[in-house]
Design a protein around this motif. Structure first.
Motif, short mmCIF file in Angstrom:
data_model
loop_
_atom_site.label_atom_id
_atom_site.label_comp_id
_atom_site.label_asym_id
_atom_site.label_seq_id
_atom_site.Cartn_x
_atom_site.Cartn_y
_atom_site.Cartn_z
N ILE B 26 -22.36 -8.28 19.33
CA ILE B 26 -23.07 -9.47 18.85
C ILE B 26 -23.86 -9.16 17.59
O ILE B 26 -23.93 -9.98 16.66
N SER B 27 -24.40 -7.91 17.54
CA SER B 27 -25.24 -7.59 16.38
C SER B 27 -24.43 -7.55 15.09
O SER B 27 -25.00 -7.57 14.00
N LEU B 28 -23.11 -7.48 15.21
CA LEU B 28 -22.27 -7.45 14.01
C LEU B 28 -21.83 -8.85 13.59
O LEU B 28 -21.23 -9.03 12.53
N ASN B 29 -22.11 -9.84 14.45
CA ASN B 29 -21.78 -11.23 14.10
C ASN B 29 -22.77 -11.78 13.09
O ASN B 29 -23.78 -11.14 12.77
N MET B 37 -23.62 -18.80 16.19
CA MET B 37 -23.06 -17.47 16.01
C MET B 37 -21.64 -17.57 15.47
O MET B 37 -20.83 -18.33 15.96
N VAL B 38 -21.40 -16.80 14.40
CA VAL B 38 -20.07 -16.78 13.79
C VAL B 38 -19.48 -15.39 13.95
O VAL B 38 -20.13 -14.39 13.63
N GLU B 39 -18.28 -15.32 14.50
CA GLU B 39 -17.60 -14.03 14.66
C GLU B 39 -17.46 -13.33 13.31
O GLU B 39 -17.04 -13.94 12.34
N ALA B 40 -17.87 -12.07 13.25
CA ALA B 40 -17.74 -11.32 12.01
C ALA B 40 -17.88 -9.84 12.33
O ALA B 40 -18.20 -9.46 13.46
N THR B 41 -17.61 -9.01 11.36
CA THR B 41 -17.90 -7.59 11.51
C THR B 41 -18.69 -7.20 10.27
O THR B 41 -18.15 -6.82 9.25
N SER B 42 -20.00 -7.35 10.41
CA SER B 42 -20.83 -7.21 9.22
C SER B 42 -22.10 -6.44 9.57
O SER B 42 -22.63 -6.55 10.68
N ALA B 43 -22.59 -5.68 8.59
CA ALA B 43 -23.84 -4.96 8.78
C ALA B 43 -25.01 -5.76 8.23
O ALA B 43 -26.11 -5.24 8.10
N ALA B 44 -24.77 -7.02 7.93
CA ALA B 44 -25.79 -7.83 7.25
C ALA B 44 -27.10 -7.89 8.02
O ALA B 44 -28.18 -7.81 7.42
N ASN B 45 -27.02 -8.03 9.34
CA ASN B 45 -28.25 -8.14 10.14
C ASN B 45 -29.10 -6.89 10.04
O ASN B 45 -30.32 -6.96 9.95
N LEU B 47 -29.02 -4.69 7.59
CA LEU B 47 -29.54 -4.56 6.23
C LEU B 47 -30.75 -5.47 6.05
O LEU B 47 -31.76 -5.07 5.46
N ARG B 48 -30.68 -6.66 6.62
CA ARG B 48 -31.79 -7.60 6.49
C ARG B 48 -33.04 -7.04 7.18
O ARG B 48 -34.15 -7.08 6.63
N ALA B 49 -32.85 -6.49 8.37
CA ALA B 49 -33.99 -5.96 9.12
C ALA B 49 -34.68 -4.83 8.36
O ALA B 49 -35.90 -4.71 8.35
N VAL B 50 -33.87 -4.01 7.70
CA VAL B 50 -34.44 -2.87 6.98
C VAL B 50 -35.08 -3.33 5.68
O VAL B 50 -36.11 -2.80 5.25
N ALA B 248 -30.08 -8.96 18.22
CA ALA B 248 -29.36 -7.79 18.72
C ALA B 248 -29.51 -6.61 17.76
O ALA B 248 -29.70 -5.46 18.18
N ALA B 249 -29.46 -6.90 16.47
CA ALA B 249 -29.62 -5.83 15.48
C ALA B 249 -31.01 -5.21 15.59
O ALA B 249 -31.16 -3.98 15.58
#
Lengths: 357, 282
Positions: B26-29, B37-45, B47-50, B248-249
């Motif tokens: 889920i954290s990659l969505n 929630m949109v299915e994806a494989t992304s580190a965006a969450n 990166l945003r948190a950091v 989740a991220a």
């Protein structure tokens, strides 16, 4: 270095008394053993000397100075614990150096003295080991070195040999004794093992239920016990209860009349006859008054457990030669019993808690 | 023997590992306000948190509060644990129960108790006002201090019991030997008790630090709306923001940092202890 004096030292826990008015004078260089069954107060007495147990009354003097209220770390006693109590996280050398460190001895001097102390107990090759890498006997010697390296005024040993096997015990016993004499250490040793006390100490203090029963040399205690408890505790002893009859002799509780010698200090009335088993002579005799209950062969000696008119009696003889008729005795045989009346000591039966051997 | 571990192993993998994997997925969505929630494989969450200074601040606060609370707990727990471990009277089991007693009360109930004690109209301020010692209520609540107090009260029993178990295994005679050799009580503690209790100190600190990092009730109730720690932030994303991927991220960042610090911290603390063990093996 110094003498040790205990003055009317007592310890009470609530209603119960652990140690009751113990007086003791240990001159410089003497080794005294506190001997008694477990719970007799000997360990509590030792711990009061070390400062771990505050006395309820009385005083402890080391080298003439009253240390009754001095905390343990300022008493300069060197104690060897029953469990050795080595510091498990320190090497042998660090264990031994600990007391010197506390006394702010500089590093060079410290290393020299640690080396000497370890040589003294023949452990100089093992200084970098941890205690758990050593055998019981080696740990014991580290504990000795650790206590001795600080030149304690009084050397305290709490059942130091009880965790060693029989063979090692004999060796370490001699080793401690020779160290103590060589260094002239004023020493108090606690033990429940009479053999240990007899072989190591100059004088023995027999304790029972918090009280001192008798103080004396090994010979004093063995040959002139003050009461049935001491007679039964130091060495083995037949303790026969009965009463004195004049004239005649000693009437046992079971009714037999035994010869004895009256002296000026013979107590009157109810007494206990103390008879060492090696003084009891036996001979096979069809009409003998005693019956053999068990024979225990111990190599050099043989023990004969007899029933003498309802009184149990132990005789210990040198194992007879193969052709000796004694050798053919078996359980249930009748035997004649005799002893030199002078060997039988009459002791007051007054102590209600006097126990037999 | 290995078969005996099977039931517990199955339970752990079903109830812990599987949800964790799902959460990680889920954290990659990605989050969309319309579709949630949109299915994806992304580190965006991640990166945003950091990158977001707000969440960086939440993380720093969490770390500071957790570290401070752990140290404070250790300092408070050691004397109590020592006392408990060395207790010989028949009251020992009773004392142990007393130590565990706070665990019978839930975190929320306990936090409510602190509210009643520390609040503007709470017992302490009321007493001080009544005695005329202060003119206006002291701000005892809704600050870092009140949160730390609440957390320490929650985790103290764990630390005491962990330490007491280890201290009990330290032979009393080792302490007596040190004192017999001339060590004052503080030196006995520093040279004998503390080094021998180190495994317990590490275990207790790890346990307590993990609990502190994941504090929720104390942070929310005693910290007030302005005070943010990681666990409430995760909750906010899931429940208030409906942003599951970002929540989740955050959760995984919290997990990763806690895990890393715990492992590194105990390794550093345990170095001395293990060095001794190695010598033994040699």
């Amino acid at each position: 270095m110094g003498s040790l004096v205990l003055e009317a030292l007592s310890k009470r826990y609530g209603q119960s008394t652990a140690v009751e008015r113990v007086d003791l004078d240990v001159p410089q260089g003497e080794m005294v053993a506190l001997l008694g069954p477990s719970g007799c107060g000997k360990t509590t007495t030792l711990r009061m000397v070390a400062g771990f147990v505050p006395p309820s009354a009385g005083r402890v003097l080391i080298g003439g100075t009253d240390v009754t209220r001095t905390p343990p770390h300022a008493r300069n006693t060197g104690m060897v614990f029953q469990s050795y109590a080595l510091f498990p996280h320190m090497t042998v050398a660090d264990n031994v150096a600990f007391g010197l460190e506390m006394r702010r001895v500089n590093r060079a001097e410290r290393e020299k003295r640690v080396r000497e102390a370890l040589q003294l107990v023949r452990l100089d090759k093992l200084e970098d080991r941890l205690p758990r890498q050593l055998s019981g006997g080696q740990q014991q010697r580290v504990a000795l070195a650790r206590a001795l390296v600080v030149n304690p005024a009084v050397f305290l040993l709490d059942e130091p040999l009880s965790n060693l096997d029989a063979k090692l015990r004999g060796e370490v016993r001699m080793e401690i004794r020779s160290l103590q004499q060589r260094l002239g250490l004023t020493t108090l040793i606690v033990t429940h093992d009479q053999e240990e006390a007899l072989t190591m100490a100059d004088r023995l203090v027999v304790m029972e239920r918090g009280r001192v029963r008798q103080v004396g040399t090994a010979e004093d205690l063995y040959e002139s016990p003050a009461d049935p408890f001491v007679a039964g505790f130091v060495g083995r002893c037949n303790l026969i209860e009965g009463e004195l009859e004049t004239p005649g002799g000693f009437r046992t509780a079971t009714g037999a009349l035994l010869p004895c010698i009256f002296g000026p200090r013979t107590p009157a009335g109810r007494v206990v006859m103390a008879l060492r088993p090696e003084h009891v002579q036996i001979a096979p005799a069809e009409d003998g008054p005693a019956r053999l209950q068990a024979v225990t062969y111990l190599g050099a000696q043989t023990e004969y457990h007899l029933d003498f008119n309802g009184t149990p009696l132990l005789a210990i003889r040198q194992t007879p030669a193969a052709e000796d008729p004694l050798r053919r005795l078996s359980n249930g045989d009748a035997v004649a019993v005799s002893w030199n009346p002078a060997a039988a000591r009459l002791l007051p039966a007054a102590q209600p808690d006097g126990k037999g051997a | 023997m290995a078969a005996l571990v099977l039931p517990a192993g199955l339970l752990v993998s079903m109830l812990l590992v599987a949800p964790m994997l799902l959460l990680f997925r889920i954290s990659l969505n990605l989050y969309s306000p319309t579709e949630m929630m949109v299915e994806a494989t992304s580190a965006a969450n991640y990166l945003r948190a950091v990158a977001d200074p707000y969440y960086r601040q939440v993380l720093v606060t969490t770390l500071l509060v957790a570290t401070g609370s752990t140290l404070l707990t250790l300092i408070l727990a050691f004397p109590a644990a020592y006392w408990l471990a060395r207790m010989q009277s028949r009251w020992k089991s009773f004392a142990t129960v007393v130590v565990m007693f706070p665990l019978l009360v839930g975190n929320v109930v306990r936090a409510a108790g602190w509210l009643a004690l520390l609040g503007n109209g709470g017992a302490i301020n009321a007493a001080l006002l009544g005695l005329g010692l202060i003119a206006a209520p002291l701000p005892l609540l809704y600050n870092t201090g009140s949160v730390v107090v609440g957390i320490v009260a929650v985790v103290l029993p764990y630390m005491i019991l962990t330490l007491a178990a280890v201290i009990e295994s330290i032979p009393r005679q080792a302490e007596e030997a040190a004192s017999n050799l001339g060590a004052r009580p503080l030196t006995v503690f520093r040279r004998v008790v503390l080094p021998l209790a180190l495994p317990g100190v590490i275990a207790g600190c790890v346990l307590v630090f993990v609990l502190c990092m994941n504090t929720y009730a104390s942070a929310v109730l005693l910290g007030g709306p302005q005070f943010k720690m990681m666990a409430p932030a995760v909750y906010d994303q899931f429940v208030r923001g409906n942003n599951w991927p970002f929540g989740a991220a955050l959760a995984f960042i919290l997990l990763g940092i806690t895990l890393t610090l715990t492992v590194v911290g105990s390794a550093v603390l345990g170095r001395r202890y293990r060095r001794g063990k190695l010598e033994e093996a040699a």
